[in-house]
Write an enzyme that holds these catalytic residues in place. Structure first.
Site, PDB file in Angstrom:
ATOM      1  CE1 TYR A  33     -23.584  19.749  69.107  1.00  0.00           C
ATOM      2  CE2 TYR A  33     -21.742  21.263  69.163  1.00  0.00           C
ATOM      3  CZ  TYR A  33     -23.100  21.049  69.139  1.00  0.00           C
ATOM      4  OH  TYR A  33     -23.975  22.107  69.157  1.00  0.00           O
ATOM      5  CD  GLU A 181     -31.302  25.747  73.923  1.00  0.00           C
ATOM      6  OE1 GLU A 181     -30.286  25.973  74.593  1.00  0.00           O
ATOM      7  OE2 GLU A 181     -31.610  24.610  73.519  1.00  0.00           O
TER       8      GLU A 181
HETATM    9  N1  PDD Z   1     -23.349  25.945  71.249  1.00  0.00           N
HETATM   10  N2  PDD Z   1     -27.825  26.220  73.594  1.00  0.00           N
HETATM   11  C1  PDD Z   1     -27.478  25.620  72.447  1.00  0.00           C
HETATM   12  C2  PDD Z   1     -28.531  25.043  71.591  1.00  0.00           C
HETATM   13  C3  PDD Z   1     -26.130  25.547  72.075  1.00  0.00           C
HETATM   14  O1  PDD Z   1     -25.765  24.928  70.944  1.00  0.00           O
HETATM   15  C4  PDD Z   1     -25.131  26.142  72.920  1.00  0.00           C
HETATM   16  C5  PDD Z   1     -23.671  26.087  72.588  1.00  0.00           C
HETATM   17  C6  PDD Z   1     -25.560  26.772  74.107  1.00  0.00           C
HETATM   18  C7  PDD Z   1     -24.583  27.384  75.063  1.00  0.00           C
HETATM   19  O2  PDD Z   1     -23.841  26.396  75.729  1.00  0.00           O
HETATM   20  P1  PDD Z   1     -22.381  26.677  76.288  1.00  0.00           P
HETATM   21  O3  PDD Z   1     -22.462  27.849  77.198  1.00  0.00           O
HETATM   22  O4  PDD Z   1     -22.019  25.426  76.999  1.00  0.00           O
HETATM   23  O5  PDD Z   1     -21.498  26.928  75.102  1.00  0.00           O
HETATM   24  C8  PDD Z   1     -26.910  26.780  74.414  1.00  0.00           C
HETATM   25  C9  PDD Z   1     -21.984  25.697  70.822  1.00  0.00           C
HETATM   26  C10 PDD Z   1     -21.028  26.750  71.187  1.00  0.00           C
HETATM   27  C11 PDD Z   1     -22.010  25.374  69.331  1.00  0.00           C
HETATM   28  O6  PDD Z   1     -22.881  24.606  68.933  1.00  0.00           O
HETATM   29  O7  PDD Z   1     -21.190  25.887  68.595  1.00  0.00           O
END
Ligand code: PDD
Length: 287
Positions: A33, A181
């Site tokens: 996703y 993270e």
């Molecule tokens: N989540 N790490 C994890 C485990 C994540 O699920 C996300 C993003 C990030 C940050 O990635 P990005 O900068 O590409 O949004 C890091 C999304 C927003 C979600 O699951 O809703």
């Protein structure tokens, strides 16, 4: 303005019953996703998100059946038809529908579902970005391919719930004594003017927001970056800390496990990075 759904490119009601019983996403979490933010009626960093989607699908050996132009058109149509200008678009592609068996089916067509909802105007998130967030550290209980944005999010779900129950904005995970993270964000700290974050290996998702900070914002601001794992104790002794993510944007961290980070106020480097990120959004989506 109304939330909407989409199945294989066709607009549907957000509450439509569209998941077949034997969709492998539904039964195995067999899919990937993306979440893309919409500002001023435009997608921010859509190319970066779709590139990562294609990478996730390749790693999962799910055939790629949509071009970037088609996916971009789906995003645009959802924005237009919903009338949502400040929102989030969720896109998932599963391996498809087949009688339940763990191995890949011989003939199966990947299935795409999408949805759009308004976000970003919530007072709580605005307050967090302005005044900073409290976080907790929790054990990282996920699998070893966290670089794939797969549908399997139970470790993240359980972690985020622990944060909520502790009155915190996010849970940041610890594996083998090192900070990886957040459950839906990447973590940065600042020590002696240097920005630290976990390397983009199999243990974290390489966030689009993280990449902008590491490759564009920090170099432009003259802030050195080290992509190296650090311990929770090291993080607790940081001058500043923040989280990055599509929905989180850049959120200062002012307390970890109930202890203030430095003096418990939002730090100057965090503010600069936050401002630069907003400027990037403004430039691309010209609010
Ligand atoms: N989540 N790490 C994890 C485990 C994540 O699920 C996300 C993003 C990030 C940050 O990635 P990005 O900068 O590409 O949004 C890091 C999304 C927003 C979600 O699951 O809703």
């Amino acid at each position: 303005m109304r939330p909407l759904g989409m199945v294989n490119g066709e607009i549907v009601d957000i509450n439509a019953n569209v998941v077949p019983m034997e969709d492998r996403g539904h039964q195995f979490g067999d899919g990937a996703y993306e979440v893309t933010r919409v500002y001023n009626g435009r997608c921010f960093a859509l190319k970066e998100h779709m590139d990562r989607m294609y990478r996730s699908l390749r790693e999962l050996r799910i055939p790629i059946t949509y071009t970037f132009d088609e996916l971009a058109e789906f995003h645009e149509r959802l924005i237009k038809e919903s009338g949502i200008t400040e929102g989030g678009i969720y896109l998932q592609i599963t391996r498809g529908v087949a009688p339940r068996a763990h191995n890949f089916p011989d003939t199966v067509v990947p299935r795409l579902t999408m949805s759009i909802r308004p976000v970003g105007t919530g007072a709580a998130l605005t307050a967090v970005r302005e005044n900073g967030a409290k976080i907790i550290f929790v054990p990282d209980e996920r699998w070893l391919r966290c670089d794939i944005k797969s549908l399997n999010l139970l470790g993240n779900v359980l972690g985020k719930q622990k944060a909520k129950e502790a009155g915190c904005f996010e849970a940041v995970m610890i594996r083998d004594g090192f900070v990886t993270e957040g459950t839906s964000s990447n973590m940065f700290i600042v020590r002696d003017g240097v920005l630290w974050t976990h390397p983009a290996n199999n243990l974290i998702l390489k966030g689009v927001t993280r990449t902008f900070i590491v490759e564009k914002i920090a170099p432009e601001l003259g802030i050195p970056v080290i992509e190296k794992a650090f311990t929770p104790e090291f993080a607790k002794g940081a001058a500043e800390a923040f989280l990055s993510g599509t929905t989180t944007e850049v959120a200062p961290v002012i307390a970890i496990d109930d202890a203030p980070v430095s003096d418990g106020r939002v730090g100057p480097i965090t503010r600069k990075i936050q401002k630069a990120y907003i400027a990037m959004i403004d430039a691309e989506c010209s609010r």
